[in-house]
Scaffold this motif. Structure first.
Motif, PDB file in Angstrom:
ATOM      1  N   GLU A  66       0.862  -1.193   0.000  1.00  0.00           N
ATOM      2  CA  GLU A  66       0.000   0.000   0.000  1.00  0.00           C
ATOM      3  C   GLU A  66       0.893   1.236   0.000  1.00  0.00           C
ATOM      4  O   GLU A  66       1.982   1.234   0.582  1.00  0.00           O
ATOM      5  CB  GLU A  66      -0.905  -0.049   1.231  1.00  0.00           C
ATOM      6  N   LEU A  67       0.453   2.292  -0.672  1.00  0.00           N
ATOM      7  CA  LEU A  67       1.310   3.426  -1.011  1.00  0.00           C
ATOM      8  C   LEU A  67       2.006   4.063   0.186  1.00  0.00           C
ATOM      9  O   LEU A  67       3.161   4.488   0.081  1.00  0.00           O
ATOM     10  CB  LEU A  67       0.488   4.479  -1.765  1.00  0.00           C
ATOM     11  N   THR A  68       1.361   4.148   1.342  1.00  0.00           N
ATOM     12  CA  THR A  68       1.939   4.875   2.471  1.00  0.00           C
ATOM     13  C   THR A  68       2.951   4.063   3.278  1.00  0.00           C
ATOM     14  O   THR A  68       3.386   4.500   4.333  1.00  0.00           O
ATOM     15  CB  THR A  68       0.833   5.394   3.410  1.00  0.00           C
ATOM     16  N   GLY A  69       3.336   2.875   2.805  1.00  0.00           N
ATOM     17  CA  GLY A  69       4.425   2.156   3.452  1.00  0.00           C
ATOM     18  C   GLY A  69       4.040   0.892   4.182  1.00  0.00           C
ATOM     19  O   GLY A  69       4.735   0.485   5.119  1.00  0.00           O
ATOM     20  N   ASN A  70       2.958   0.237   3.777  1.00  0.00           N
ATOM     21  CA  ASN A  70       2.504  -0.978   4.446  1.00  0.00           C
ATOM     22  C   ASN A  70       2.429  -2.155   3.472  1.00  0.00           C
ATOM     23  O   ASN A  70       1.974  -1.998   2.339  1.00  0.00           O
ATOM     24  CB  ASN A  70       1.122  -0.766   5.066  1.00  0.00           C
TER      25      ASN A  70
ATOM     26  N   TYR B 181       2.530  -5.244   7.763  1.00  0.00           N
ATOM     27  CA  TYR B 181       3.887  -4.871   8.158  1.00  0.00           C
ATOM     28  C   TYR B 181       4.159  -3.461   7.662  1.00  0.00           C
ATOM     29  O   TYR B 181       4.027  -3.171   6.465  1.00  0.00           O
ATOM     30  CB  TYR B 181       4.917  -5.840   7.577  1.00  0.00           C
ATOM     31  N   SER B 182       4.527  -2.567   8.584  1.00  0.00           N
ATOM     32  CA  SER B 182       4.834  -1.175   8.239  1.00  0.00           C
ATOM     33  C   SER B 182       6.329  -0.987   8.121  1.00  0.00           C
ATOM     34  O   SER B 182       7.089  -1.389   9.010  1.00  0.00           O
ATOM     35  CB  SER B 182       4.268  -0.223   9.301  1.00  0.00           C
ATOM     36  N   VAL B 183       6.761  -0.381   7.025  1.00  0.00           N
ATOM     37  CA  VAL B 183       8.196  -0.195   6.790  1.00  0.00           C
ATOM     38  C   VAL B 183       8.799   0.692   7.863  1.00  0.00           C
ATOM     39  O   VAL B 183       9.790   0.355   8.494  1.00  0.00           O
ATOM     40  CB  VAL B 183       8.440   0.407   5.391  1.00  0.00           C
ATOM     41  N   SER B 184       8.212   1.854   8.089  1.00  0.00           N
ATOM     42  CA  SER B 184       8.660   2.779   9.137  1.00  0.00           C
ATOM     43  C   SER B 184       7.616   3.875   9.256  1.00  0.00           C
ATOM     44  O   SER B 184       6.620   3.882   8.532  1.00  0.00           O
ATOM     45  CB  SER B 184      10.036   3.370   8.809  1.00  0.00           C
TER      46      SER B 184
ATOM     47  N   SER C  74       8.408   6.952   8.602  1.00  0.00           N
ATOM     48  CA  SER C  74       8.880   8.028   7.742  1.00  0.00           C
ATOM     49  C   SER C  74       7.907   8.274   6.599  1.00  0.00           C
ATOM     50  O   SER C  74       7.352   7.340   6.016  1.00  0.00           O
ATOM     51  CB  SER C  74      10.264   7.677   7.165  1.00  0.00           C
ATOM     52  N   LYS C  75       7.693   9.547   6.275  1.00  0.00           N
ATOM     53  CA  LYS C  75       6.818   9.887   5.160  1.00  0.00           C
ATOM     54  C   LYS C  75       7.445   9.508   3.825  1.00  0.00           C
ATOM     55  O   LYS C  75       6.766   9.466   2.797  1.00  0.00           O
ATOM     56  CB  LYS C  75       6.500  11.394   5.182  1.00  0.00           C
ATOM     57  N   LYS C  76       8.761   9.238   3.832  1.00  0.00           N
ATOM     58  CA  LYS C  76       9.433   8.823   2.605  1.00  0.00           C
ATOM     59  C   LYS C  76       9.287   7.329   2.341  1.00  0.00           C
ATOM     60  O   LYS C  76       9.682   6.831   1.296  1.00  0.00           O
ATOM     61  CB  LYS C  76      10.919   9.189   2.671  1.00  0.00           C
ATOM     62  N   SER C  77       8.740   6.605   3.291  1.00  0.00           N
ATOM     63  CA  SER C  77       8.625   5.154   3.158  1.00  0.00           C
ATOM     64  C   SER C  77       7.391   4.773   2.344  1.00  0.00           C
ATOM     65  O   SER C  77       6.494   4.082   2.807  1.00  0.00           O
ATOM     66  CB  SER C  77       8.576   4.495   4.533  1.00  0.00           C
ATOM     67  N   LEU C  78       7.338   5.254   1.128  1.00  0.00           N
ATOM     68  CA  LEU C  78       6.239   4.919   0.244  1.00  0.00           C
ATOM     69  C   LEU C  78       6.529   3.598  -0.465  1.00  0.00           C
ATOM     70  O   LEU C  78       7.682   3.214  -0.653  1.00  0.00           O
ATOM     71  CB  LEU C  78       6.038   6.027  -0.790  1.00  0.00           C
ATOM     72  N   PHE C  79       5.468   2.922  -0.854  1.00  0.00           N
ATOM     73  CA  PHE C  79       5.589   1.675  -1.611  1.00  0.00           C
ATOM     74  C   PHE C  79       5.034   1.913  -3.013  1.00  0.00           C
ATOM     75  O   PHE C  79       3.825   1.948  -3.214  1.00  0.00           O
ATOM     76  CB  PHE C  79       4.777   0.557  -0.948  1.00  0.00           C
ATOM     77  N   ARG C  80       5.925   2.077  -3.984  1.00  0.00           N
ATOM     78  CA  ARG C  80       5.481   2.135  -5.375  1.00  0.00           C
ATOM     79  C   ARG C  80       5.936   0.907  -6.157  1.00  0.00           C
ATOM     80  O   ARG C  80       5.598   0.761  -7.330  1.00  0.00           O
ATOM     81  CB  ARG C  80       5.990   3.421  -6.036  1.00  0.00           C
ATOM     82  N   SER C  81       6.723   0.056  -5.515  1.00  0.00           N
ATOM     83  CA  SER C  81       7.152  -1.180  -6.159  1.00  0.00           C
ATOM     84  C   SER C  81       6.294  -2.346  -5.670  1.00  0.00           C
ATOM     85  O   SER C  81       5.676  -2.279  -4.606  1.00  0.00           O
ATOM     86  CB  SER C  81       8.627  -1.461  -5.857  1.00  0.00           C
TER      87      SER C  81
ATOM     88  N   CYS D  66      10.597  -3.587  -1.556  1.00  0.00           N
ATOM     89  CA  CYS D  66      11.471  -2.407  -1.508  1.00  0.00           C
ATOM     90  C   CYS D  66      10.606  -1.160  -1.386  1.00  0.00           C
ATOM     91  O   CYS D  66       9.510  -1.101  -1.947  1.00  0.00           O
ATOM     92  CB  CYS D  66      12.312  -2.300  -2.779  1.00  0.00           C
ATOM     93  N   SER D  67      11.120  -0.148  -0.692  1.00  0.00           N
ATOM     94  CA  SER D  67      10.360   1.083  -0.505  1.00  0.00           C
ATOM     95  C   SER D  67      11.126   2.284  -1.058  1.00  0.00           C
ATOM     96  O   SER D  67      12.315   2.204  -1.354  1.00  0.00           O
ATOM     97  CB  SER D  67      10.038   1.302   0.974  1.00  0.00           C
ATOM     98  N   ASP D  68      10.406   3.407  -1.156  1.00  0.00           N
ATOM     99  CA  ASP D  68      10.982   4.609  -1.748  1.00  0.00           C
ATOM    100  C   ASP D  68      12.171   5.159  -0.966  1.00  0.00           C
ATOM    101  O   ASP D  68      12.998   5.886  -1.527  1.00  0.00           O
ATOM    102  CB  ASP D  68       9.912   5.708  -1.854  1.00  0.00           C
ATOM    103  N   ASP D  69      12.264   4.846   0.332  1.00  0.00           N
ATOM    104  CA  ASP D  69      13.367   5.378   1.126  1.00  0.00           C
ATOM    105  C   ASP D  69      14.618   4.489   1.052  1.00  0.00           C
ATOM    106  O   ASP D  69      15.564   4.686   1.808  1.00  0.00           O
ATOM    107  CB  ASP D  69      12.953   5.580   2.585  1.00  0.00           C
ATOM    108  N   GLY D  70      14.639   3.523   0.145  1.00  0.00           N
ATOM    109  CA  GLY D  70      15.819   2.687  -0.051  1.00  0.00           C
ATOM    110  C   GLY D  70      15.874   1.453   0.813  1.00  0.00           C
ATOM    111  O   GLY D  70      16.849   0.700   0.772  1.00  0.00           O
ATOM    112  N   LYS D  71      14.820   1.199   1.578  1.00  0.00           N
ATOM    113  CA  LYS D  71      14.807   0.018   2.434  1.00  0.00           C
ATOM    114  C   LYS D  71      14.335  -1.191   1.636  1.00  0.00           C
ATOM    115  O   LYS D  71      13.391  -1.111   0.854  1.00  0.00           O
ATOM    116  CB  LYS D  71      13.879   0.235   3.629  1.00  0.00           C
ATOM    117  N   LEU D  72      15.010  -2.326   1.839  1.00  0.00           N
ATOM    118  CA  LEU D  72      14.595  -3.564   1.222  1.00  0.00           C
ATOM    119  C   LEU D  72      14.650  -4.663   2.258  1.00  0.00           C
ATOM    120  O   LEU D  72      15.497  -4.637   3.160  1.00  0.00           O
ATOM    121  CB  LEU D  72      15.457  -3.908   0.010  1.00  0.00           C
TER     122      LEU D  72
END
Length: 380
Positions: free
Chosen positions: A164-168, A183-186, A188-195, A207-213
């Motif tokens: 989901e876009l906001t990081g879940n 599961y929530s990535v973090s 952070s507002k940068k933790s978007l999910f576009r992949s 993988c998330s927009d903030d570089g976390k995988l």
């Protein structure tokens, strides 16, 4: 009302009903070479089909609205795709004939999942986020609201996994629509999910927009986490023991899927909007500066590069010994996989922003957002 006007009215009513029905009398039969969901591209990008140039335009169909960056799904002789108007279309692969069409919600960005007679659809900007629909009985089975989804869902062991876009990352029971876990990535507002999530058949990768995988089990256990310095907006690809991905700093990475350690990284000439594509030996990407890169997927060594001009917003497609690449300059290129030599060039009537797909010896691509085209080539 005259008899002729009456029958015209009846025909018009039934036509309208048919345009908003997702009923299929014939259920597509699943085959080994099918692509029933986007995550199936993770298996070394299914490139079983050969499609040798020169190409002949087989059919062209206006799907009524623009599309997201993801390609259709394919099962049997049928193609399934959504559009930005929230409609699902089912089409005949060989003839381009519309078999069924229904508005599901506001906007569909990703590739739908086909599982027998059920289609699973993820939506954005809609009161429904994920919908399960039985097209044999023309009936919605369930829907769930979790937020906006701009990625493609994944089906694994009767569970739907979707970012989901906001990081879940959500796990949803495919039969009931019940949310099993989140599961929530973090925070952070940068933790978007576009992949979109990927799988090796056992565990999940995201993988998330903030570089976390990270790698996560089907029961929500984190197996490993890693982070790179730039954003990841394209979907990861699993192949063998490796995980491949692109980042917005113009780098391609290979990680061990079991430990998340970076095995190699390669800086290419510009940013990539599409994920890498793979076969047994090579990895290919298209860049926004008009270059196509071919790397050795085992160590990242450059095999060849080819400047074609324009901007690539999509990934190439591998079809046997041929690489197809389409750009925003309204051009479709066929390159030799061995050395990048241009084998064929085709002028399209519009630009390409979503990934081309080769299926059953045919090449499919969206032109100018809403025109779906099929091309036929020869078999090697």
């Amino acid at each position: 009302m005259s008899k002729n006007l009456f029958w015209i009215f009846v025909f018009f009513v039934f036509t309208l009903q048919g345009c908003n029905s997702l009923y299929l009398e014939k259920i597509p039969i699943r085959g080994e070479k099918d692509i029933p969901m986007y995550a199936d591209r993770s298996n070394c990008l299914k490139s079983f089909s050969s499609c040798q140039p020169p190409l002949d335009s087989l059919w062209n169909y206006d799907i009524g609205a623009g599309v997201g960056p993801y390609p259709p799904s394919f099962v049997g002789d049928m193609l399934f795709t959504g559009n930005l108007r929230g409609e699902i279309l089912i089409m005949d692969v060989k003839e381009g004939k519309l078999l069924a069409k229904k508005k599901i919600g506001s906007s569909i960005m990703g590739t739908p999942i086909i599982d027998g007679e059920i289609i699973y659809i993820a939506l954005t900007n809609s009161v429904k986020s994920v919908v399960a629909y039985n097209f044999r009985h023309n009936k919605e089975l369930w829907n769930v609201k979790i937020g906006d989804i701009e990625s493609s869902p994944l089906l694994l062991n009767s569970k739907i996994y979707v970012t989901e876009l906001t990081g879940n990352l959500y796990c949803i029971d495919a039969k009931s629509g019940k949310i099993e876990w989140k599961y929530s990535v973090s925070n952070s507002k940068k933790s978007l999910f576009r992949s979109s999530p990927a799988t090796d058949g056992n565990t999940l990768f995201a993988c998330s927009d903030d570089g976390k995988l990270f790698c996560i089990s089907q029961s929500k256990e984190i197996i490993w986490e890693n982070k790179i310095e730039s954003s990841i907006i394209t979907s990861p690809i699993v192949c063998g023991e490796d995980l491949y991905l692109n980042s917005t700093d113009s780098s391609v990475y290979c990680l061990g899927k079991n430990d998340g350690y970076i095995r190699w990284g390669k800086k290419v000439s510009a940013k990539m909007y599409g994920p890498p594509v793979l076969n047994e030996n090579f990895l290919l990407v298209g860049c926004v500066d008009g270059n196509v890169w071919c790397l050795d997927r085992k160590n990242g060594t450059v095999i060849w590069t080819k400047f074609l001009g324009g901007v690539f917003k999509s990934s190439p497609a591998i079809a046997g010994s041929i690489v197809y690449a389409a750009n925003l300059n309204n051009k479709l290129y066929a390159l030799s996989l061995d050395d990048g030599k241009i084998m064929y060039e085709y002028k399209l009537h519009g630009s390409i922003k979503s990934d081309p797909v080769v299926y059953k010896n045919l090449l499919f691509l969206f032109v100018q957002g809403r025109s779906l085209m099929a091309f036929q080539g020869s078999i090697e």
